[in-house]
Design a protein around this motif. Structure first.
Motif, PDB file in Angstrom:
ATOM      1  N   ASP A 109     -14.607  17.554  -8.509  1.00 35.92           N
ATOM      2  CA  ASP A 109     -15.352  18.722  -8.953  1.00 35.92           C
ATOM      3  C   ASP A 109     -14.468  19.974  -8.937  1.00 35.92           C
ATOM      4  O   ASP A 109     -13.293  19.936  -8.555  1.00 35.92           O
ATOM      5  CB  ASP A 109     -16.587  18.917  -8.074  1.00 35.92           C
ATOM      6  N   SER A 110     -15.049  21.093  -9.323  1.00 38.35           N
ATOM      7  CA  SER A 110     -14.300  22.343  -9.461  1.00 38.35           C
ATOM      8  C   SER A 110     -13.686  22.796  -8.141  1.00 38.35           C
ATOM      9  O   SER A 110     -14.276  22.622  -7.075  1.00 38.35           O
ATOM     10  CB  SER A 110     -15.230  23.450  -9.975  1.00 38.35           C
ATOM     11  N   HIS A 111     -12.505  23.384  -8.241  1.00 36.66           N
ATOM     12  CA  HIS A 111     -11.788  23.969  -7.106  1.00 36.66           C
ATOM     13  C   HIS A 111     -11.374  22.934  -6.066  1.00 36.66           C
ATOM     14  O   HIS A 111     -11.162  23.272  -4.896  1.00 36.66           O
ATOM     15  CB  HIS A 111     -12.602  25.088  -6.457  1.00 36.66           C
ATOM     16  N   VAL A 112     -11.237  21.694  -6.477  1.00 35.42           N
ATOM     17  CA  VAL A 112     -10.775  20.638  -5.569  1.00 35.42           C
ATOM     18  C   VAL A 112      -9.251  20.583  -5.573  1.00 35.42           C
ATOM     19  O   VAL A 112      -8.609  20.711  -6.623  1.00 35.42           O
ATOM     20  CB  VAL A 112     -11.358  19.273  -5.980  1.00 35.42           C
ATOM     21  N   LEU A 113      -8.679  20.384  -4.394  1.00 34.15           N
ATOM     22  CA  LEU A 113      -7.249  20.105  -4.254  1.00 34.15           C
ATOM     23  C   LEU A 113      -7.086  18.692  -3.718  1.00 34.15           C
ATOM     24  O   LEU A 113      -7.622  18.358  -2.657  1.00 34.15           O
ATOM     25  CB  LEU A 113      -6.592  21.088  -3.281  1.00 34.15           C
ATOM     26  N   VAL A 114      -6.365  17.862  -4.460  1.00 31.38           N
ATOM     27  CA  VAL A 114      -5.951  16.545  -3.973  1.00 31.38           C
ATOM     28  C   VAL A 114      -4.452  16.672  -3.704  1.00 31.38           C
ATOM     29  O   VAL A 114      -3.639  16.700  -4.624  1.00 31.38           O
ATOM     30  CB  VAL A 114      -6.249  15.428  -4.991  1.00 31.38           C
ATOM     31  N   GLY A 115      -4.102  16.791  -2.439  1.00 31.03           N
ATOM     32  CA  GLY A 115      -2.732  17.110  -2.055  1.00 31.03           C
ATOM     33  C   GLY A 115      -1.758  15.970  -2.292  1.00 31.03           C
ATOM     34  O   GLY A 115      -2.144  14.835  -2.596  1.00 31.03           O
ATOM     35  N   SER A 116      -0.487  16.278  -2.148  1.00 29.37           N
ATOM     36  CA  SER A 116       0.570  15.301  -2.398  1.00 29.37           C
ATOM     37  C   SER A 116       0.367  14.050  -1.547  1.00 29.37           C
ATOM     38  O   SER A 116       0.158  14.129  -0.339  1.00 29.37           O
ATOM     39  CB  SER A 116       1.949  15.911  -2.116  1.00 29.37           C
ATOM     40  N   CYS A 117       0.384  12.906  -2.210  1.00 27.74           N
ATOM     41  CA  CYS A 117       0.295  11.565  -1.616  1.00 27.74           C
ATOM     42  C   CYS A 117      -1.090  11.216  -1.084  1.00 27.74           C
ATOM     43  O   CYS A 117      -1.283  10.127  -0.543  1.00 27.74           O
ATOM     44  CB  CYS A 117       1.339  11.367  -0.521  1.00 27.74           C
ATOM     45  N   ALA A 118      -2.085  12.096  -1.214  1.00 27.18           N
ATOM     46  CA  ALA A 118      -3.441  11.756  -0.784  1.00 27.18           C
ATOM     47  C   ALA A 118      -3.963  10.575  -1.595  1.00 27.18           C
ATOM     48  O   ALA A 118      -3.688  10.459  -2.783  1.00 27.18           O
ATOM     49  CB  ALA A 118      -4.367  12.959  -0.929  1.00 27.18           C
ATOM     50  N   GLN A 119      -4.742   9.715  -0.950  1.00 28.83           N
ATOM     51  CA  GLN A 119      -5.246   8.500  -1.576  1.00 28.83           C
ATOM     52  C   GLN A 119      -6.769   8.552  -1.639  1.00 28.83           C
ATOM     53  O   GLN A 119      -7.440   8.712  -0.608  1.00 28.83           O
ATOM     54  CB  GLN A 119      -4.810   7.269  -0.776  1.00 28.83           C
ATOM     55  N   VAL A 120      -7.311   8.408  -2.842  1.00 33.75           N
ATOM     56  CA  VAL A 120      -8.756   8.496  -3.055  1.00 33.75           C
ATOM     57  C   VAL A 120      -9.210   7.206  -3.730  1.00 33.75           C
ATOM     58  O   VAL A 120      -8.642   6.784  -4.735  1.00 33.75           O
ATOM     59  CB  VAL A 120      -9.118   9.709  -3.928  1.00 33.75           C
ATOM     60  N   GLY A 121     -10.261   6.594  -3.185  1.00 28.02           N
ATOM     61  CA  GLY A 121     -10.707   5.293  -3.661  1.00 28.02           C
ATOM     62  C   GLY A 121     -11.606   5.350  -4.878  1.00 28.02           C
ATOM     63  O   GLY A 121     -11.734   6.380  -5.550  1.00 28.02           O
ATOM     64  N   LYS A 122     -12.256   4.235  -5.142  1.00 29.12           N
ATOM     65  CA  LYS A 122     -13.155   4.094  -6.295  1.00 29.12           C
ATOM     66  C   LYS A 122     -14.498   4.777  -6.020  1.00 29.12           C
ATOM     67  O   LYS A 122     -15.015   4.739  -4.907  1.00 29.12           O
ATOM     68  CB  LYS A 122     -13.411   2.618  -6.604  1.00 29.12           C
ATOM     69  N   ASN A 123     -15.057   5.370  -7.071  1.00 26.08           N
ATOM     70  CA  ASN A 123     -16.418   5.909  -7.042  1.00 26.08           C
ATOM     71  C   ASN A 123     -16.636   6.909  -5.905  1.00 26.08           C
ATOM     72  O   ASN A 123     -17.710   6.959  -5.297  1.00 26.08           O
ATOM     73  CB  ASN A 123     -17.439   4.771  -6.941  1.00 26.08           C
ATOM     74  N   VAL A 124     -15.621   7.692  -5.646  1.00 24.79           N
ATOM     75  CA  VAL A 124     -15.713   8.755  -4.643  1.00 24.79           C
ATOM     76  C   VAL A 124     -16.216  10.027  -5.323  1.00 24.79           C
ATOM     77  O   VAL A 124     -15.920  10.269  -6.492  1.00 24.79           O
ATOM     78  CB  VAL A 124     -14.338   8.999  -3.990  1.00 24.79           C
ATOM     79  N   HIS A 125     -16.977  10.842  -4.603  1.00 30.36           N
ATOM     80  CA  HIS A 125     -17.371  12.163  -5.108  1.00 30.36           C
ATOM     81  C   HIS A 125     -16.696  13.213  -4.237  1.00 30.36           C
ATOM     82  O   HIS A 125     -16.979  13.310  -3.042  1.00 30.36           O
ATOM     83  CB  HIS A 125     -18.888  12.344  -5.055  1.00 30.36           C
ATOM     84  N   LEU A 126     -15.805  13.985  -4.843  1.00 29.29           N
ATOM     85  CA  LEU A 126     -15.188  15.126  -4.186  1.00 29.29           C
ATOM     86  C   LEU A 126     -15.898  16.370  -4.711  1.00 29.29           C
ATOM     87  O   LEU A 126     -15.650  16.812  -5.831  1.00 29.29           O
ATOM     88  CB  LEU A 126     -13.686  15.192  -4.483  1.00 29.29           C
ATOM     89  N   SER A 127     -16.796  16.919  -3.921  1.00 27.66           N
ATOM     90  CA  SER A 127     -17.610  18.049  -4.359  1.00 27.66           C
ATOM     91  C   SER A 127     -16.777  19.322  -4.469  1.00 27.66           C
ATOM     92  O   SER A 127     -15.604  19.356  -4.071  1.00 27.66           O
ATOM     93  CB  SER A 127     -18.773  18.264  -3.394  1.00 27.66           C
ATOM     94  N   ALA A 128     -17.403  20.371  -4.970  1.00 29.23           N
ATOM     95  CA  ALA A 128     -16.696  21.621  -5.234  1.00 29.23           C
ATOM     96  C   ALA A 128     -15.974  22.142  -3.997  1.00 29.23           C
ATOM     97  O   ALA A 128     -16.514  22.130  -2.895  1.00 29.23           O
ATOM     98  CB  ALA A 128     -17.687  22.673  -5.730  1.00 29.23           C
ATOM     99  N   ALA A 129     -14.721  22.567  -4.219  1.00 32.52           N
ATOM    100  CA  ALA A 129     -13.887  23.224  -3.202  1.00 32.52           C
ATOM    101  C   ALA A 129     -13.455  22.311  -2.069  1.00 32.52           C
ATOM    102  O   ALA A 129     -13.024  22.790  -1.015  1.00 32.52           O
ATOM    103  CB  ALA A 129     -14.583  24.467  -2.652  1.00 32.52           C
ATOM    104  N   VAL A 130     -13.518  21.005  -2.268  1.00 29.82           N
ATOM    105  CA  VAL A 130     -12.971  20.075  -1.271  1.00 29.82           C
ATOM    106  C   VAL A 130     -11.451  20.185  -1.265  1.00 29.82           C
ATOM    107  O   VAL A 130     -10.814  20.276  -2.314  1.00 29.82           O
ATOM    108  CB  VAL A 130     -13.412  18.629  -1.581  1.00 29.82           C
TER     109      VAL A 130
END
Length: 246
Positions: A109-130
């Motif tokens: 979602d908006s304003h999300v940062l996924v930092g270097s090397c972070a691992q995110v799986g299937k069907n995850v919801h990263l809400s605003a500003a995570v």
């Protein structure tokens, strides 16, 4: 493997900055991080359209329609060397850094940062500003991991190699780091330092009395996180809106 081959393999998902062993534990891929640092060393600052300056070999990615990624216009950038799988939706503005891995069907979602090397799986919801913290150095430090089907509420901050296991739900505003204690109110225990957030745990922000006598006398409190229950049919139903939005 050259740094150029490494970046290509990170983007296509055949190589990852962290791997999961047979026990479900995550470990940093040191060779990948070394290769990313080598790419930085071999890059020179270059002007890109729009007045941006970055290493010439780490330009932001674009996606063709047949890639299955929906990156809505409005300030989002996915850096070279990051993997974004088909079915992912990225709302603007968001930033996905080098070495990050986002698996199928995830909402960024908006304003999300996924930092270097972070691992995110299937069907995850990263809400605003995570904010998912990144890590390249020290070379052996494990990245943040959010496993399949987790729901991360608005404004959550996850840093310092914290692992959120499959199906966990973080309420808005939860802060997780290596030093913030997590209290499991269901099983009446404090998670060990570095212990992952358990599968299907529902976590809310909390506070605890200051550890110093003076602080307690002043009525001060310190941040913590509270596991208040584990997901059941009722709590799953509250997340069904996510499927409608897809």
């Amino acid at each position: 493997m050259s740094w150029l081959e490494l970046l290509n393999n990170l983007e296509n998902g055949s190589v990852r900055a962290a791997t999961q062993d047979e026990n479900g534990d995550w470990h940093a891929n040191v060779e990948v991080k070394q290769g990313i640092l080598e790419a930085f060393k071999n890059g020179t600052n270059t002007e890109f359209p729009g007045g941006f300056v970055d290493k010439h070999n780490l330009a932001p990615q674009g996606f063709a329609a047949d890639a299955g990624v929906r990156m809505v216009p409005g300030g989002t950038s996915v850096r070279r060397g990051a993997h974004v799988a088909a079915g992912t939706i990225i709302m603007p503005p968001a930033y996905v850094n080098i070495g990050a891995f986002i698996d199928e069907g995830t909402m960024v979602d908006s304003h999300v940062l996924v930092g270097s090397c972070a691992q995110v799986g299937k069907n995850v919801h990263l809400s605003a500003a995570v904010q998912l913290g990144g890590v390249l150095e020290p070379i052996g430090a494990s990245p943040v991991v959010v496993e399949d089907d987790a729901f991360i509420g608005a404004g959550c901050v996850i840093v310092e190699g914290v692992v959120v296991k499959k199906g966990a739900v973080l309420a808005p505003g939860v802060r997780l780091s290596a030093t913030i204690p997590v209290y499991d109110c269901v099983n009446e225990r404090v998670l060990d330092k570095g212990e992952p957030i358990p599968q299907n745990a529902i976590v809310i922000p909390g506070s605890r009395p200051s550890s110093s006598t003076w602080g307690r006398e002043q009525g001060l409190s310190m941040s913590c996180a509270l596991i208040v229950k584990y997901r059941d049919e009722k709590s799953d139903a509250s997340l069904e809106l996510e499927e409608v939005l897809r």
